[in-house]
Design a protein around this motif. Sequence first.
Motif, short mmCIF file in Angstrom:
data_model
loop_
_atom_site.label_atom_id
_atom_site.label_comp_id
_atom_site.label_asym_id
_atom_site.label_seq_id
_atom_site.Cartn_x
_atom_site.Cartn_y
_atom_site.Cartn_z
N SER A 56 5.03 -5.22 -3.76
CA SER A 56 5.56 -5.84 -4.97
C SER A 56 5.43 -7.35 -4.91
CB SER A 56 7.02 -5.45 -5.17
OG SER A 56 7.16 -4.07 -5.09
N PHE A 57 5.82 -7.91 -3.77
CA PHE A 57 5.77 -9.36 -3.66
C PHE A 57 4.32 -9.86 -3.71
CE2 PHE A 57 5.79 -13.40 -1.20
CZ PHE A 57 6.42 -14.14 -2.18
N LEU A 58 3.42 -9.11 -3.08
CA LEU A 58 2.01 -9.46 -3.10
C LEU A 58 1.50 -9.52 -4.54
CD1 LEU A 58 0.35 -9.91 -0.51
CD2 LEU A 58 -0.73 -7.71 -0.93
N PHE A 59 1.96 -8.56 -5.36
CA PHE A 59 1.56 -8.51 -6.77
C PHE A 59 1.99 -9.76 -7.52
CE2 PHE A 59 0.64 -3.96 -8.27
CZ PHE A 59 -0.18 -3.77 -7.18
N ALA B 158 1.27 -6.02 6.89
CA ALA B 158 0.09 -5.53 7.62
C ALA B 158 -0.18 -4.08 7.26
CB ALA B 158 0.31 -5.68 9.12
N GLN B 159 0.91 -3.32 7.02
CA GLN B 159 0.76 -1.90 6.74
C GLN B 159 -0.02 -1.62 5.45
OE1 GLN B 159 4.18 0.78 6.00
NE2 GLN B 159 3.62 1.69 7.96
N ILE B 160 0.09 -2.54 4.49
CA ILE B 160 -0.66 -2.36 3.24
C ILE B 160 -2.15 -2.24 3.54
CG2 ILE B 160 -1.21 -3.36 0.99
CD1 ILE B 160 1.36 -5.05 1.31
N PHE B 161 -2.61 -2.99 4.55
CA PHE B 161 -4.04 -3.02 4.83
C PHE B 161 -4.44 -2.03 5.93
CE2 PHE B 161 -2.64 -7.13 3.27
CZ PHE B 161 -3.44 -7.27 2.14
N THR B 162 -3.48 -1.63 6.77
CA THR B 162 -3.84 -0.75 7.88
C THR B 162 -3.57 0.72 7.56
OG1 THR B 162 -1.67 -1.17 8.86
CG2 THR B 162 -3.52 -2.47 9.70
N GLY C 174 -3.27 5.25 3.20
CA GLY C 174 -2.77 5.54 1.86
C GLY C 174 -2.60 4.29 1.03
N TRP C 175 -1.94 3.29 1.60
CA TRP C 175 -1.71 2.04 0.87
C TRP C 175 -3.01 1.29 0.64
CZ3 TRP C 175 2.48 1.13 -1.80
CH2 TRP C 175 3.68 1.73 -1.42
N ARG C 176 -3.89 1.31 1.67
CA ARG C 176 -5.16 0.57 1.53
C ARG C 176 -6.01 1.19 0.42
NH1 ARG C 176 -7.75 0.83 6.76
NH2 ARG C 176 -8.54 2.79 5.92
N ASP C 177 -6.09 2.52 0.40
CA ASP C 177 -6.87 3.19 -0.65
C ASP C 177 -6.32 2.85 -2.03
OD1 ASP C 177 -8.45 4.25 1.24
OD2 ASP C 177 -7.64 6.29 1.14
N ALA C 178 -4.97 2.87 -2.14
CA ALA C 178 -4.35 2.55 -3.42
C ALA C 178 -4.69 1.13 -3.85
CB ALA C 178 -2.84 2.73 -3.33
N LEU C 179 -4.67 0.22 -2.87
CA LEU C 179 -5.01 -1.18 -3.16
C LEU C 179 -6.45 -1.29 -3.65
CD1 LEU C 179 -4.15 -4.21 -2.92
CD2 LEU C 179 -5.13 -4.19 -0.63
#
Lengths: 285, 266
Positions: B235-238, B49-53, B56-61
Amino acid sequence: MMQLPPKSIRDYGPLFYPALMLLVFFVIPFGTMIAVSFFQRDVGGFYTPDFVLSNYERFFSLFFAKVLGFSLMLAMMVAVICVAISFPFTYLLTKTSRPTQVIWLIGILSVLSLSEVIIGFAWSSLFSRTAGLSNVLVWLGLLEKPTAYYPGFGAVLTAMVYQALPYSILVLYPSLARFDTSFLEAARTMGASPIRAFLNVLFPVQRNTLLAALIMVFVFALGSYLIPQILGRPQHWTLSVLITDQAIYQSNMPFASAMAVFLVLMSLALVGLTLLIGRKTEVVR
Amino acid sequence: MNARLSRTLFFACVAFFMLLPLIVVVGVSVNEKQSLTFPPEGFSLSWYAQIFTDAGWRDALINSLILATGSAFLAVSVALPLAWFLWRYRAPWAQVFRLLGVAPFILPPVITALGFLTFWATTGPYGEPWTAIISHGIFFVTLPLVTITLGFSSIDGELVEAASTMGANDRTVFRTVIFPLILPYLISGFAFTFVLSLNEYIVAYMTVGFTMETLPIKIFNALRYGYTPTMAAVSFLFVLVAAVVFSLIARFGNLPKLLGNNEGGE
């Protein structure tokens, strides 16, 4: 369809855009890099046009000779290990059913597309004390308490083999898939064991493919820059790491460029060798 | 039977080696605590969830997705007319451009990256996000070039002859006969570029590393401050994205053939 030479200038139309893009964004950057390798470094961190050989001279020192020697040795080890695993593996894979092959290929491509950052991260976890393999060994009762296996040469080597293995499988795949199995069947009929047939028939016939794969993996491994940084100690850093370091952190673009040009020359020599071997293979076939 | 057993064993070993890092990554990514413990303690999807919320991570995505999409379009746009020209006309000197298209991918990536760095720094736009799109597009042009060339070589010449005889000009032939035939190869070239661009580090880092964070750059920068489970989740998402993309290619195209197996399996 008959291929005819282009007649009018209009026929060249479709070539214009790709040619322009490749010239402007590949040939010119490459040329810029070569030019910069002869430039004089500015104290301010940039460079002034000049023609000096000092960037190349600096490269011929004991320190860089050691780095170069280590890079070559590491790439060579990776290539030999990878091909030793992937040659029999790929051969056996091409003999399996189509669905099996497809599943394996999807997996291999997925691992191939893994970022070097992620491979480095995953193996550093695996070799760490807290989240690593040694915990599993402790759990199994094979080890007293967990230990760390990184940073270290073994960790660098393992992760680089991991990175290059899918690549070497895909390099070997086309040639092994087209291999005529009747040679092997003949050997088997005459009473050779599968392993003997493999070593005495398949191996010599595929010698050139094997050599080409070795060189391709070698060049591929030579380009590794993050894994030695993440999993190794400074003495495990490769030429690619030093190039990045000089370009980004030391802001010494002329020196970085000189090292890069040197690396290109070496890679080109090896790729040229591969093409030469490839041509010979065609003739034999 | 014995040979079969040893083959299975050998395959299992290779599969285990390839899956090992992924097992750890998945284990760490669902860990409840903010630490890298393996085997994981508890179960939580909060790191995903943190990747999207997390901004920093969301912008990188988002940066990575834009870069991957843009560069894949660029790579295909360069590769398609080039591959078509080389297939349609006999112009030996034009093969030089095929070589130029393959070269960036054969050379160690650090060299292509340094070439772009010196180029963008010398000409001025160093650090602009679009320079990364061009750099990746050219760096990966090899992939669509190879797949599309393969597509052209698989076209039955008689189809084209027939269309020409009936009075279709080059443009009509391309639109009605050639394009539909090479479309799967075009899509797979696009997909290969997309996936590899998503994961690429060094070229992106040397062109826009200090102005724009892509996911691999973000992961590597975060590594210096210690590990977080979010990295494992990303990483796993990738891997998942890559596996889905290649499964789709396999579903709609001939994957063994695309990778050079003319027999295409038994």
